[in-house]
Design a protein around this motif. Sequence first.
Motif, PDB file in Angstrom:
ATOM      1  N   TYR A  28      -0.260  20.029  21.193  1.00 28.14           N
ATOM      2  CA  TYR A  28      -1.319  20.098  22.196  1.00 28.14           C
ATOM      3  C   TYR A  28      -1.702  21.569  22.272  1.00 28.14           C
ATOM      4  O   TYR A  28      -0.974  22.385  22.835  1.00 28.14           O
ATOM      5  CB  TYR A  28      -0.842  19.567  23.547  1.00 28.14           C
ATOM      6  CG  TYR A  28      -0.453  18.106  23.498  1.00 28.14           C
ATOM      7  CD1 TYR A  28      -1.419  17.118  23.629  1.00 28.14           C
ATOM      8  CD2 TYR A  28       0.866  17.727  23.283  1.00 28.14           C
ATOM      9  CE1 TYR A  28      -1.068  15.774  23.567  1.00 28.14           C
ATOM     10  CE2 TYR A  28       1.217  16.388  23.221  1.00 28.14           C
ATOM     11  CZ  TYR A  28       0.242  15.421  23.363  1.00 28.14           C
ATOM     12  OH  TYR A  28       0.591  14.092  23.301  1.00 28.14           O
ATOM     13  N   GLU A  48      -6.340  26.323  29.978  1.00 30.86           N
ATOM     14  CA  GLU A  48      -6.032  25.599  28.745  1.00 30.86           C
ATOM     15  C   GLU A  48      -4.660  24.930  28.806  1.00 30.86           C
ATOM     16  O   GLU A  48      -4.485  23.827  28.291  1.00 30.86           O
ATOM     17  CB  GLU A  48      -6.120  26.542  27.535  1.00 30.86           C
ATOM     18  CG  GLU A  48      -7.549  26.905  27.189  1.00 30.86           C
ATOM     19  CD  GLU A  48      -7.673  27.593  25.841  1.00 30.86           C
ATOM     20  OE1 GLU A  48      -6.714  27.555  25.042  1.00 30.86           O
ATOM     21  OE2 GLU A  48      -8.748  28.169  25.585  1.00 30.86           O
ATOM     22  N   HIS A  62      -5.050  21.861  30.936  1.00 30.96           N
ATOM     23  CA  HIS A  62      -5.770  20.854  30.151  1.00 30.96           C
ATOM     24  C   HIS A  62      -4.830  20.193  29.131  1.00 30.96           C
ATOM     25  O   HIS A  62      -4.852  18.965  28.967  1.00 30.96           O
ATOM     26  CB  HIS A  62      -6.962  21.487  29.435  1.00 30.96           C
ATOM     27  CG  HIS A  62      -7.708  20.542  28.554  1.00 30.96           C
ATOM     28  ND1 HIS A  62      -8.505  19.530  29.051  1.00 30.96           N
ATOM     29  CD2 HIS A  62      -7.743  20.423  27.204  1.00 30.96           C
ATOM     30  CE1 HIS A  62      -9.001  18.842  28.035  1.00 30.96           C
ATOM     31  NE2 HIS A  62      -8.558  19.363  26.905  1.00 30.96           N
ATOM     32  N   ALA A  63      -4.011  20.993  28.456  1.00 34.73           N
ATOM     33  CA  ALA A  63      -3.075  20.451  27.462  1.00 34.73           C
ATOM     34  C   ALA A  63      -2.044  19.537  28.121  1.00 34.73           C
ATOM     35  O   ALA A  63      -1.701  18.482  27.577  1.00 34.73           O
ATOM     36  CB  ALA A  63      -2.390  21.582  26.711  1.00 34.73           C
ATOM     37  N   ARG A  75      -2.465  17.810  30.888  1.00 35.16           N
ATOM     38  CA  ARG A  75      -3.173  16.568  31.261  1.00 35.16           C
ATOM     39  C   ARG A  75      -3.431  15.696  30.037  1.00 35.16           C
ATOM     40  O   ARG A  75      -3.306  14.474  30.098  1.00 35.16           O
ATOM     41  CB  ARG A  75      -4.479  16.905  31.972  1.00 35.16           C
ATOM     42  CG  ARG A  75      -4.251  17.433  33.365  1.00 35.16           C
ATOM     43  CD  ARG A  75      -5.535  17.642  34.125  1.00 35.16           C
ATOM     44  NE  ARG A  75      -5.232  18.069  35.479  1.00 35.16           N
ATOM     45  CZ  ARG A  75      -5.925  18.945  36.165  1.00 35.16           C
ATOM     46  NH1 ARG A  75      -7.011  19.484  35.638  1.00 35.16           N
ATOM     47  NH2 ARG A  75      -5.567  19.275  37.385  1.00 35.16           N
ATOM     48  N   GLN A  76      -3.778  16.323  28.945  1.00 35.39           N
ATOM     49  CA  GLN A  76      -4.011  15.608  27.692  1.00 35.39           C
ATOM     50  C   GLN A  76      -2.717  14.910  27.240  1.00 35.39           C
ATOM     51  O   GLN A  76      -2.733  13.749  26.839  1.00 35.39           O
ATOM     52  CB  GLN A  76      -4.475  16.607  26.638  1.00 35.39           C
ATOM     53  CG  GLN A  76      -5.170  16.039  25.461  1.00 35.39           C
ATOM     54  CD  GLN A  76      -5.683  17.154  24.544  1.00 35.39           C
ATOM     55  OE1 GLN A  76      -5.227  18.305  24.603  1.00 35.39           O
ATOM     56  NE2 GLN A  76      -6.628  16.819  23.697  1.00 35.39           N
ATOM     57  N   ALA A 134      -2.017  11.944  29.555  1.00 35.27           N
ATOM     58  CA  ALA A 134      -2.935  10.822  29.284  1.00 35.27           C
ATOM     59  C   ALA A 134      -2.599  10.144  27.969  1.00 35.27           C
ATOM     60  O   ALA A 134      -2.657   8.908  27.866  1.00 35.27           O
ATOM     61  CB  ALA A 134      -4.375  11.327  29.256  1.00 35.27           C
ATOM     62  N   ASP A 135      -2.218  10.934  26.982  1.00 34.60           N
ATOM     63  CA  ASP A 135      -1.853  10.399  25.662  1.00 34.60           C
ATOM     64  C   ASP A 135      -0.591   9.566  25.757  1.00 34.60           C
ATOM     65  O   ASP A 135      -0.516   8.453  25.211  1.00 34.60           O
ATOM     66  CB  ASP A 135      -1.676  11.568  24.697  1.00 34.60           C
ATOM     67  CG  ASP A 135      -1.310  11.148  23.299  1.00 34.60           C
ATOM     68  OD1 ASP A 135      -1.676  10.031  22.900  1.00 34.60           O
ATOM     69  OD2 ASP A 135      -0.673  11.942  22.590  1.00 34.60           O
TER      70      ASP A 135
END
Length: 101
Positions: free
Chosen positions: A71, A83, A86-87, A89-90, A93-94
Motif C-alpha cells: 500500500y 497518504e 489513505h493507505a 483506509r485502502q 477496505a481491501d
Amino acid sequence: MAEAGIGDQKAKLEALKAKLLAEALTDRNRKTSLPAIPSCIGLITSPKGAVIQDMLTILCHRWPLASIRLYSAAVQGDVAPGELVHALRQAAADGSADVLI
C-alpha cells in the motif's frame, strides 16, 4: 512557570496519552491477537528507497509462503500524513492483509 527541558516533552507525551485514552484507542478490549502465520502481509510504505527492499528481504526470509501487498504512501514530508491515512483506509477496505506493517 513551566518546567525546563524534558518538561515540554513530558507534557506532550501526557497530552497524547490523554487523547488516545479519550478516543479509546488504547482499550485492551478492542485489540485482537496477531495471527501466528499470516497468509497475506500488508506493507504500508514508500515504493522508493531502501526500506521497501529491506522489508521485502526480511518478509521473504521469515514468511516465505505469505503474499505481500504493498500500500504505497509517502512516509516523509507534508503529504505523508494524508497518504498514510489513505493507505490505511485502502488496506482496511481491501481486507486481504492479515497484518499491516
